[in-house]
Design an enzyme around this catalytic site. Structure first.
Site, mmCIF file in Angstrom:
data_model
loop_
_atom_site.group_PDB
_atom_site.id
_atom_site.type_symbol
_atom_site.label_atom_id
_atom_site.label_comp_id
_atom_site.label_asym_id
_atom_site.label_seq_id
_atom_site.Cartn_x
_atom_site.Cartn_y
_atom_site.Cartn_z
ATOM 1 N N SER A 35 35.045 39.359 -40.063
ATOM 2 C CA SER A 35 34.597 39.351 -41.510
ATOM 3 C C SER A 35 34.577 40.330 -42.139
ATOM 4 O O SER A 35 34.468 40.629 -43.813
ATOM 5 C CB SER A 35 33.408 37.861 -42.024
ATOM 6 O OG SER A 35 32.326 38.937 -41.428
ATOM 7 N N LYS B 49 27.176 42.870 -43.016
ATOM 8 C CA LYS B 49 27.865 42.608 -44.220
ATOM 9 C C LYS B 49 26.988 43.435 -45.468
ATOM 10 O O LYS B 49 25.884 43.744 -45.434
ATOM 11 C CB LYS B 49 26.892 40.820 -45.068
ATOM 12 C CG LYS B 49 27.750 39.722 -44.339
ATOM 13 C CD LYS B 49 29.039 39.465 -44.005
ATOM 14 C CE LYS B 49 29.947 37.939 -43.575
ATOM 15 N NZ LYS B 49 29.830 38.126 -42.703
#
Length: 205
Positions: free
Chosen positions: A126, A163
């Site tokens: 991701s 993230k």
């Protein structure tokens, strides 16, 4: 030559270093024991004394928080550091729980932008467009403080993720950087915490 540390000693040293960076104070023996899953203070003291004997820290007598770290003087040790590799993280458990440390690795200090406290293995892609790939070991600088736009290590219940942080006003989102992935929007009912900042990565370990 620097004496080799056991896995437990490495974890204790990393915890002490992280606490000093976060609060400016060393942890007590009881706090170290709680983080390491060692209820017996005498066992904690034994490990701390071993670290002192190996030249990694000093203990000031008659002080509850009298532990201080000692700068490495060995030329080889000055260029490398030993970091614990943390495995799966469950909700409510401390990062440095002994049961989750897979092993310790010696890595070059030159790999990191910030001083790291531990490594976690990336699962998934991701963050591929940030250059963080599946299987990489991400180094984390332990801190609960982060700014909008920084890449963070965050925990949402039993999910530990890397993230980019979006934090404006009261809106917090964890943003991926790869096609096909959606942002994570922590729910107020979830156990959410910033665990640290991205400090660099190790590939192929």
């Amino acid at each position: 030559m620097t004496l080799h540390l056991t896995s437990r000693q490495s974890n204790i040293l990393a915890f002490i270093r992280a606490r000093l960076q976060q609060t400016g104070e060393a942890p007590t023996l009881e706090e170290i024991g709680n983080a390491m899953g060692l209820p017996n203070v005498s066992a904690v003291l034994k490990h701390v004394r071993s670290l002192e004997a190996k030249g990694r820290l000093a203990i000031e007598a008659n002080r509850a928080r009298g532990i201080r770290l000692i700068q490495e003087s060995d030329p080889l040790a000055a260029d490398t550091m030993e970091l614990p590799l943390i495995g799966r993280i469950a909700a409510g458990e401390p990062i440095f729980s002994e049961s989750r440390v897979e092993r310790s690795l010696h890595v070059s200090r030159d790999l990191f932008q910030l001083r790291p406290d531990y490594l976690v293995r990336v699962i998934g892609d991701s963050m591929r467009d940030e250059g963080i790939l599946d299987g990489d070991l991400v180094a984390v600088h332990a801190t609960p403080v982060a700014r909008h736009g920084q890449i963070v290590a965050a925990r949402v219940d039993d999910r530990f993720t890397i993230k980019r942080l979006y934090w404006k006003d009261d809106v917090i989102r964890l943003l991926p950087n790869s096609a096909g992935y959606q942002p994570i929007d922590p729910d107020p009912t979830e156990d959410f915490a910033i665990e640290g900042l991205f400090a660099g990565l190790v590939r192929g370990a």
